[in-house]
Motif scaffolding. Sequence first.
Motif, mmCIF file in Angstrom:
data_model
loop_
_atom_site.group_PDB
_atom_site.id
_atom_site.type_symbol
_atom_site.label_atom_id
_atom_site.label_comp_id
_atom_site.label_asym_id
_atom_site.label_seq_id
_atom_site.Cartn_x
_atom_site.Cartn_y
_atom_site.Cartn_z
ATOM 1 N N UNK A 111 -5.155 -0.255 -6.704
ATOM 2 C CA UNK A 111 -3.831 -0.608 -7.224
ATOM 3 C C UNK A 111 -3.921 -1.749 -8.226
ATOM 4 N N UNK A 112 -2.845 -1.923 -9.009
ATOM 5 C CA UNK A 112 -2.842 -2.906 -10.089
ATOM 6 C C UNK A 112 -3.226 -4.310 -9.655
ATOM 7 N N UNK A 113 -2.771 -4.732 -8.474
ATOM 8 C CA UNK A 113 -3.050 -6.101 -8.016
ATOM 9 C C UNK A 113 -4.536 -6.285 -7.666
ATOM 10 N N UNK A 114 -5.246 -5.171 -7.443
ATOM 11 C CA UNK A 114 -6.692 -5.268 -7.177
ATOM 12 C C UNK A 114 -7.453 -5.733 -8.424
ATOM 13 N N UNK A 115 -6.765 -5.779 -9.575
ATOM 14 C CA UNK A 115 -7.393 -6.342 -10.790
ATOM 15 C C UNK A 115 -7.441 -7.870 -10.713
ATOM 16 N N UNK A 116 -6.708 -8.451 -9.763
ATOM 17 C CA UNK A 116 -6.594 -9.920 -9.697
ATOM 18 C C UNK A 116 -7.929 -10.594 -9.356
ATOM 19 N N UNK A 117 -8.325 -11.539 -10.214
ATOM 20 C CA UNK A 117 -9.628 -12.207 -10.042
ATOM 21 C C UNK A 117 -9.696 -12.999 -8.739
ATOM 22 N N UNK A 118 -8.580 -13.665 -8.410
ATOM 23 C CA UNK A 118 -8.558 -14.466 -7.172
ATOM 24 C C UNK A 118 -8.732 -13.578 -5.956
ATOM 25 N N UNK A 119 -8.065 -12.421 -5.949
ATOM 26 C CA UNK A 119 -8.178 -11.489 -4.816
ATOM 27 C C UNK A 119 -9.600 -10.939 -4.729
ATOM 28 N N UNK A 120 -10.165 -10.547 -5.856
ATOM 29 C CA UNK A 120 -11.517 -9.960 -5.866
ATOM 30 C C UNK A 120 -12.528 -10.971 -5.316
ATOM 31 N N UNK A 121 -12.366 -12.249 -5.747
ATOM 32 C CA UNK A 121 -13.307 -13.283 -5.319
ATOM 33 C C UNK A 121 -13.179 -13.541 -3.815
ATOM 34 N N UNK A 122 -11.939 -13.673 -3.340
ATOM 35 C CA UNK A 122 -11.735 -13.997 -1.922
ATOM 36 C C UNK A 122 -12.183 -12.841 -1.025
ATOM 37 N N UNK A 123 -11.821 -11.601 -1.385
ATOM 38 C CA UNK A 123 -12.232 -10.456 -0.556
ATOM 39 C C UNK A 123 -13.753 -10.343 -0.554
ATOM 40 N N UNK A 124 -14.375 -10.621 -1.685
ATOM 41 C CA UNK A 124 -15.843 -10.550 -1.742
ATOM 42 C C UNK A 124 -16.430 -11.545 -0.729
ATOM 43 N N UNK A 125 -15.901 -12.793 -0.737
ATOM 44 C CA UNK A 125 -16.436 -13.805 0.185
ATOM 45 C C UNK A 125 -16.216 -13.385 1.651
ATOM 46 N N UNK A 126 -14.985 -12.960 1.967
ATOM 47 C CA UNK A 126 -14.674 -12.630 3.365
ATOM 48 C C UNK A 126 -15.463 -11.419 3.858
ATOM 49 N N UNK A 127 -15.669 -10.435 2.987
ATOM 50 C CA UNK A 127 -16.404 -9.237 3.427
ATOM 51 C C UNK A 127 -17.894 -9.559 3.623
ATOM 52 N N UNK A 128 -18.433 -10.429 2.765
ATOM 53 C CA UNK A 128 -19.842 -10.838 2.966
ATOM 54 C C UNK A 128 -19.958 -11.555 4.312
#
Length: 360
Positions: free
Chosen positions: A278-295
């Motif tokens: 979805x469009x909000x998945x383009x958000x840099x802040x979301x991408x960075x935070x989800x990357x950290x939490x999933x790792x």
Amino acid sequence: MKILAIESSCDETACAVIEDGRTVLSNVISSQADLHHLFGGVVPEIASRKHIEAIVPVLRSGLAEAGLTWSDIDCLAVTCGPGLVGALLVGVSFAKGLASALQKPLVPVHHLAAHLAANYLHSPDLAPPFMALIVSGGHSHIVLVRDYCDFDILARTRDDAAGEAFDKISRALGLGYPGGPLIDALAATGDPQAVAFPKPNLADHSLDFSFSGLKTAALNELNRQQLQADPEAVRQGSYDPRLADFCSSYQHAVVSELAGHAVAACLAHQVRRLVLAGGVAANQGLRKLVTRLTVENRIELFIPPAQLCTDNAAMVGAMAYYCPQPAGLDRWDAKPSLDLETWSREQTQALVQRGRLASS
Ligand code: KG4
Ligand code: ZN
């Protein structure tokens, strides 16, 4: 199997050709965002009229860019809902006419299922089951994707969608529509801890989202600080540093909710793969935070490139490859409030009837 797909559910007229559900042969998008920017949001009547003007040239470009002729196309696909009724009707009516003239099958596709399928284009080996966070201008869902067309919605928003949370604050700041990209850019230069926003707290501890309290707190804060912005000045990098701090803190509050709930859903259901869409998945802040939490939680993460997160027709063609073809053009129509779970049930039933799934 070459599928020509059409998308017209909101303010993008788009056409793409997709091969075997995974390869993009063309992907043409005509956006109306600059027009709606003047009004601070999408004006439905203007959107419908612009789709009518754009659909023929966009389709011609979609076919030409793929280097194909009509006889090379095996199947057509179109977004049938949810979305703006007039906008959907342009794509659906045009696709039905084309399918009838060309004597080709036409697959109606749910817009949010299509957003999910953007991941199949970017990650060719990705296959269900997985968990998905689908966040767009009108929806915020956490979905357990059991099979390509078999979805279980675990959480929804109880008020504003994630995209609305960005767009409404953007409008209040004077930044216009769409709000996400500009708030995202400003947030990158600010301090996410500058303003302490309240954490939404649903009484029943469900995974659902609620952004209306956060929005009210943000409106109060921007009034208190007397914050206003000029989008042109912001684009040229000239703005009050308090604006960047405000946007960074607000974005942090929104994406913390999205990322936190999505990871919690994976852990609760012991699913080790998370997909963003979805469009909000383009958000840099979301991408960075989800990357950290999933790792941190040893979850495998899939995110499409930003241009496949926002509305496009390539994702519609990717999803259509996995959908059953409906019995006839007169059996379905554009549905502005088509629910994802209802659509998923209909798809699964159709697949069972055709013996492609065990009825158990
Ligand atoms: O999926 P989409 O293109 O259209 C709908 O299906 O609604 O999503 C549009 C939404 C808008 O609300 C827009 O502000 C938001 O996605 N958006 C973003 C970003 N890019 C688009 N939100 C936050 N950050 C972004 N970079
Ligand atoms: Zn969308």
